[in-house]
Design an enzyme around this catalytic site. Structure first.
Site, short mmCIF file in Angstrom:
data_model
loop_
_atom_site.label_atom_id
_atom_site.label_comp_id
_atom_site.label_asym_id
_atom_site.label_seq_id
_atom_site.Cartn_x
_atom_site.Cartn_y
_atom_site.Cartn_z
N ASP A 280 96.90 -43.42 50.39
CA ASP A 280 96.42 -43.33 49.14
C ASP A 280 95.21 -44.05 48.85
O ASP A 280 95.10 -45.23 48.96
CB ASP A 280 97.67 -43.75 48.17
CG ASP A 280 97.38 -43.30 46.62
OD1 ASP A 280 96.15 -42.94 46.45
OD2 ASP A 280 98.10 -43.46 45.86
N HIS B 278 97.69 -39.91 46.78
CA HIS B 278 98.14 -40.10 45.57
C HIS B 278 99.21 -39.12 45.14
O HIS B 278 99.77 -39.06 44.30
CB HIS B 278 97.10 -40.18 44.69
CG HIS B 278 97.51 -41.04 43.42
ND1 HIS B 278 97.86 -42.31 43.45
CD2 HIS B 278 97.40 -40.69 41.98
CE1 HIS B 278 98.09 -42.65 42.15
NE2 HIS B 278 97.82 -41.73 41.23
#
Length: 708
Positions: free
Chosen positions: A640, A675
């Site tokens: 992420d 994400h």
């Protein structure tokens, strides 16, 4: 090396005996890191977990050990396999994206059901057969390389598309010849946060913004600075691209291009700290024309809605906290906003120009209305929607005779509709058939009172035969002026089918009621967000919708921060918590990747007032030993690069180091994921099954195969 903790796992149903189980938490080393700010010494014993898992073998080993411990626990949950089988069936339905019409062709995405990535199609007419343009499902063995954003040229002959690998925010741009399917040699690197690009009217090339090439080893952690805007001519290398605009005096400004439908104007949006907004225009009919600034404000929201000739249309909070529509005449020596649609009691969510009309999407208590106006602002009716739900906006061009929009609600799968501008007819263009009965579910909205007396709306979704206290999942976001609206999720249906309740609270910090609602939940008012969420949980119990020991909470990103904060503040209120990809260290968030953009909502850690406010609720810094915490399953992804996983890594290590009771406090770390966007369908199903099985265990839900 492991630290063994005996965890007594008790089923919350009083008739079921407690079952003891041992969880082996990895031993996480500490470092003597203490920072002093404004006379306050702050320990950061897990600073080393901020390092990039790709480059630090010790962090990689920690991730592997944590996943091993979590997998061992999750494998004991009886509902896990049931949820996975049912989720697989619920996700297995044909679904479409909103079509984009250019050059008489219709471009759209389609997923047959369980494809890891959606496929891009084109039709040569509205009802003609679809032809595959791009199928990303063969791009990687694990399905984690995605076709992200895409944009056809105005003549429909070329397609600009972006490739997202492993969930990263970085994009690689390529160009496809629509007629032949051939991928051109053109390639653009170091583009981020979506397809920040716009075609020239003649299709000779496109404008795009990018960041400088990052230092080796810092690609996924360094701050994103010095955005620049370029023009790329097809058939040339990226190194030959022409620089159109930059702001070296303001390295934190981010630039984005948009070419008007008629091809005359290049509109450059410029965003900066302090909610700074600028718009500059370039007259593309004049060779070597320089950008001319037409908007320059602080703490005012602006959004480009479209253009007709030399007039640009914007939505703005300038003089209108719930937004209005204004127009700017670019031929004027001093371009000044002229009001087109005045502020309303409802919140204006966005506006588009389609078919010589202006379509404005409004939020009325977090439900959507679409209103139609003439281009000079006269009311011209509404679009009849199929029910209470959410419309993302009407897509199309100024000269089109049709527009398309998506409609969904909590129990209504996303349906694509075609709107005929002349006849006002609304007809389904793509209507999915999912493997459940929407008529079984009831959606209601209630208002509860928060700590300071503010009335807050909350949606309650459950099967019509569910009465009395039941296991409940409470979700919220509460930040960045983002409203949380009714929307469909096959994953949530799996929870509801088991007799669970879904509650979605529209807490402050979001955009449900305009600027005042957002301002009421940001900066020094951030505690209102947590109070609103706690108030939602208390109300659910007081109303008998759920019972004490039956309430689980969930939130992602800023919502992960929300979950982490309220668990620290009211651990007694919740049975289980699911903080996802959360911002957990509020004193260092602005040092990584996109974190610098968040100071407008959170504050600047280097400023004393902000520092003290952030320290007061930072999840990582406020875990309380000697207090019994709910069961916690945090989730993140090792790659992420939006909210770097170090936030969740450090938070988990802190939880596991403290004496906070016998319930499990675990982390699930996805590999080759970011994400959230671009995550393969199979990974979504597996993760959701784990989450639901975890909270089912700790809310007392008796998971049974559907049909029994």
């Amino acid at each position: 090396m492991y630290r063994h903790a005996l965890v007594a796992i008790a089923c919350l149903m009083s008739t079921t005996a407690a079952v003891a189980q041992t969880i082996a938490y990895p031993e996480t080393r500490t470092v003597p890191q203490v920072d002093e700010q404004f006379g306050v010494k702050v320990a950061d014993p897990y600073r080393w977990l901020e390092n990039d898992v790709r480059n630090d073998p010790q962090v990689a080993a920690w991730v592997a050990a944590e996943n091993k411990a979590t997998d061992a626990y999750l494998s004991t949950l009886p509902g896990r396999d049931i949820f996975k089988r049912r989720l697989t069936a619920l996700f297995d339905y044909e679904r479409f994206g909103v079509p984009n019409r250019e050059g008489g062709r219709y471009f759209y995405s389609r997923n047959s059901g369980l494809q890891n990535q959606s496929v891009l199609y084109v039709r040569d007419s509205l009802t003609g057969p679809g032809r595959v343009l791009i199928d990303p499902n063969g791009w990687s063995k694990d399905g984690a390389t995605a076709l992200a954003e895409w944009s056809p040229s105005k003549d429909g002959k070329k397609l600009l598309y972006s490739i997202q690998d492993g969930g990263s925010d970085w994009r690689k741009l390529r160009v496809l010849d629509v007629d032949t399917g051939r991928i051109l040699d053109d390639q653009i690197d170091w583009v981020k946060y979506g397809l920040t690009a716009s075609w020239a009217k003649d299709g000779s090339g496109f404008y795009y913004s990018r960041f400088p090439t990052p230092e080796k080893g810092q690609e996924f952690q360094s701050q994103n600075l010095n955005s620049r805007l370029y023009f790329h001519k097809l058939g040339t290398p990226q190194s030959a691209d022409r620089l159109v605009h930059e702001r070296p005096d303001q390295p934190k400004y981010t630039l984005s291009p948009s070419v008007t439908d008629d091809g005359r104007w290049l509109v450059i949006g410029i965003d900066g700290p302090g909610n700074h907004a600028e718009y500059a225009v370039v007259d593309l009919t004049k060779p070597n024309d320089r950008p001319r600034t037409i908007i320059n404000t602080d703490d005012v929201d602006w959004g480009l809605s479209g253009a007709k000739g030399n007039t640009l249309y914007f939505t703005t909070t300038q003089g209108a906290p719930r937004l209005r529509v204004v127009a700017i005449d670019l031929t004027s020596p001093t371009p000044t906003p002229r009001e087109v649609v005045a502020e309303d009691k409802a919140v204006l969510g966005g506006a588009n120009l389609v078919g010589q009309r202006l379509f404005a999407t409004y939020l009325v208590d977090a439900k959507t209305e679409v209103r139609r106006f003439t281009l000079d602002g006269k009311p011209d009716g509404t679009i009849a929607l199929p029910g209470i739900g959410t419309v993302g906006g009407v897509g199309g061009d100024l000269d089109d005779n049709e527009g398309f929009f998506a409609f969904s609600s909590f129990a209504t799968p996303t349906t694509i509709y075609r709107y005929d501008v002349a006849t006002r007819a609304v007809t389904p263009w793509a209507q999915p058939k999912a493997a459940f009965d929407p008529a079984r579910y009831d959606v209601r909205q209630r208002f509860y009172t928060s700590k300071d007396g503010t009335k807050v709306p909350m949606f309650i979704v459950r099967a019509k035969d569910v009465t009395g206290p039941a296991p409940t999942l409470l979700y919220a976001y509460g930040g960045f002026n983002i409203p949380v609206l009714p929307g469909f999720s096959p994953g949530r249906i799996a929870w509801l089918e088991q007799g669970g309740v879904l509650a979605v609270a529209n807490i402050r910090g979001g955009g449900e009621y305009g600027k005042a609602w957002h301002d009421g939940g940001k900066l020094l008012n951030k505690q209102n967000v947590f109070d609103d969420f706690i108030g939602a949980g208390e109300d659910l119990i007081a109303q008998g919708i759920t019972g004490k020991g039956q309430l689980a909470i969930q939130g992602g990103s800023n919502g992960g921060l929300l979950v982490g904060a309220v668990v620290n503040q009211r651990p007694d209120l919740f049975a289980a918590a699911l903080p996802a990809v959360g911002v957990m260290d509020m004193l260092r968030f602005d040092r990584f990747t996109a974190g610098r953009y968040w100071v407008d909502d959170y504050g600047v850690p280097a400023k004393e007032a902000d520092f003290r406010n952030l320290l007061a609720y930072s999840p990582y810094h406020n875990v309380k030993a000697g207090v019994t915490y709910p069961a916690i399953l945090a989730t993140t992804a090792d790659t992420d690069d939006r909210v770097v996983p170090g936030h969740t890594f450090k938070y988990t290590a802190m939880l596991q180091s403290k004496d906070i009771g016998p319930k499990p406090h675990l982390v699930r770390i996805e590999t080759r994921a970011g994400h959230g966007s671009g995550k393969p369908t199979d990974k979504v199903i597996e993760e959701t099954a784990d989450l639901w099985a975890f909270i089912a265990k700790w809310t007392g839900m008796q998971v049974k195969p559907i049909g029994q």
